[in-house]
Design a protein around this motif. Structure first.
Motif, short mmCIF file in Angstrom:
data_model
loop_
_atom_site.label_atom_id
_atom_site.label_comp_id
_atom_site.label_asym_id
_atom_site.label_seq_id
_atom_site.Cartn_x
_atom_site.Cartn_y
_atom_site.Cartn_z
N ILE A 60 0.86 -1.19 0.00
CA ILE A 60 0.00 0.00 0.00
C ILE A 60 0.89 1.23 0.00
N ASN A 61 0.93 1.91 -1.14
CA ASN A 61 1.71 3.14 -1.29
C ASN A 61 0.86 4.30 -0.79
N ASN A 62 1.02 4.61 0.49
CA ASN A 62 0.19 5.63 1.12
C ASN A 62 0.96 6.92 1.42
N ALA A 63 2.25 6.83 1.67
CA ALA A 63 3.02 8.00 2.09
C ALA A 63 2.86 9.14 1.09
N GLY A 64 2.57 10.33 1.62
CA GLY A 64 2.40 11.47 0.74
C GLY A 64 2.53 12.77 1.52
N ILE A 65 2.87 13.84 0.81
CA ILE A 65 2.98 15.15 1.43
C ILE A 65 2.24 16.17 0.57
N ALA A 66 1.89 17.30 1.20
CA ALA A 66 1.19 18.38 0.49
C ALA A 66 1.59 19.71 1.10
N GLN A 67 1.53 20.75 0.27
CA GLN A 67 1.78 22.10 0.76
C GLN A 67 1.05 23.07 -0.16
N PRO A 68 0.33 24.04 0.41
CA PRO A 68 -0.38 25.01 -0.43
C PRO A 68 0.59 25.81 -1.29
N GLY A 69 0.07 26.28 -2.41
CA GLY A 69 0.86 27.15 -3.29
C GLY A 69 0.57 26.91 -4.75
N GLY A 70 0.63 27.98 -5.54
CA GLY A 70 0.40 27.88 -6.98
C GLY A 70 1.71 27.80 -7.75
N PHE A 71 1.61 27.52 -9.04
CA PHE A 71 2.81 27.35 -9.86
C PHE A 71 3.52 28.67 -10.17
N LEU A 72 2.85 29.80 -9.97
CA LEU A 72 3.49 31.09 -10.23
C LEU A 72 4.17 31.65 -9.00
N ALA A 73 4.11 30.96 -7.88
CA ALA A 73 4.81 31.40 -6.68
C ALA A 73 6.32 31.30 -6.88
N GLN A 74 7.06 32.09 -6.14
CA GLN A 74 8.51 32.16 -6.32
C GLN A 74 9.19 30.82 -6.09
N ASP A 75 8.68 30.05 -5.12
CA ASP A 75 9.33 28.79 -4.74
C ASP A 75 8.67 27.57 -5.37
N SER A 76 7.88 27.76 -6.42
CA SER A 76 7.07 26.65 -6.93
C SER A 76 7.90 25.50 -7.48
N GLU A 77 9.03 25.78 -8.11
CA GLU A 77 9.82 24.69 -8.67
C GLU A 77 10.41 23.82 -7.57
N ALA A 78 10.98 24.44 -6.55
CA ALA A 78 11.55 23.68 -5.44
C ALA A 78 10.47 22.89 -4.72
N LEU A 79 9.30 23.51 -4.53
CA LEU A 79 8.20 22.83 -3.86
C LEU A 79 7.72 21.64 -4.68
N ALA A 80 7.58 21.82 -5.99
CA ALA A 80 7.11 20.73 -6.85
C ALA A 80 8.09 19.57 -6.83
N ARG A 81 9.37 19.87 -6.89
CA ARG A 81 10.37 18.79 -6.87
C ARG A 81 10.29 18.00 -5.55
N ARG A 82 10.12 18.70 -4.44
CA ARG A 82 10.05 18.03 -3.14
C ARG A 82 8.81 17.14 -3.06
N ILE A 83 7.67 17.65 -3.51
CA ILE A 83 6.43 16.88 -3.44
C ILE A 83 6.47 15.69 -4.39
#
Length: 234
Positions: free
Chosen positions: A75-98
């Motif tokens: 069962i692949n359950n582990a997951g993370i989430a964080q609010p934010g849109g793709f135009l935010a300054q940190d969106s690339e780093a956030l997307a890579r982490r998620i």
């Protein structure tokens, strides 16, 4: 697949949906439940076998596959989430982490345990997805994108694992009352309710479970004249 006498590995099993899975699996007669978490000391549920596992670390995935050679259900359950849109300054780093957890973690766990499942008769693979697999309003942009990718991955694995008779089930749901959604003022399902529906579907041989009303409405809305994933006008 029947849960009774199964040997199950649940990622992210120390809390939330993962903990609910572990409890329900034991209640349904699973022979062994590996409860995987980054810090196994946080696994306190009696009757499970704690397992150290960070799904973003290949060496820990390999160690888990070497230790848990008797697994018949992953069962692949582990997951993370964080609010934010793709135009935010940190969106690339956030997307890579998620994506490291929500997509590549699922991919690498599935690869590592495919042979284990085959050796043990095929078994099953259950991926915890989301109604966000199909819609992305920008509030949880990277999370939604990662779940879309994980849905596509699940569909591909279903084809690739069919030859070894591994059942692959995708679990979709809306908001669930866990730590992950604590800050969201929305209607939520209980983790226990979602898990029971998921395991009922697994035992019935389903490929996909739409575990709540919101998810069922979203799925129907994909075929609407103006699909639900587009901005809606009044």
């Amino acid at each position: 697949m029947k849960i009774e006498n199964a040997v199950v590995l649940v990622t992210g099993a120390n809390r939330g949906i993962g903990l609910a899975f572990a409890r329900e699996l034991l209640a349904r007669g699973a022979r062994k439940v590996y409860a995987a978490a980054r810090d196994p000391s946080t696994v306190t549920l009696p009757g499970v076998e704690p397992l150290q596992l960070d799904v973003t670390k290949p060496e820990e995935i390999a160690a888990a596959a070497a230790q848990a050679t008797d697994v018949t259900l992953l069962i692949n359950n582990a997951g993370i989430a964080q609010p934010g849109g793709f135009l935010a300054q940190d969106s690339e780093a956030l997307a890579r982490r998620i994506f490291e957890t929500n997509f590549f973690g699922v991919l690498n766990m599935s690869k590592a345990f495919a042979t284990v499942l085959k050796t043990n008769g095929g078994g099953a693979l259950l991926n915890v997805l989301s109604a966000a697999s199909w819609i992305n309003g920008g509030e949880l942009a990277a999370y939604s994108a990662s779940k879309s990718a994980a849905w596509s991955l699940t569909n591909a694995l279903r084809h690739e694992l069919a030859g070894q008779k591994t059942q692959v089930l995708g679990l979709h749901m809306g908001y669930v009352d866990t730590d992950l959604t604590r800050g969201f003022d929305v209607q939520k399902s209980s983790a226990e309710e979602i898990v029971k529906r998921a395991l009922d579907g697994l035992e019935a041989g389903a490929d996909e479970v739409l575990a709540d009303t919101l998810t069922q409405q979203v799925r129907q809305g994909l075929a609407a004249p103006r699909p639900v994933y587009l901005p809606q006008t009044n």
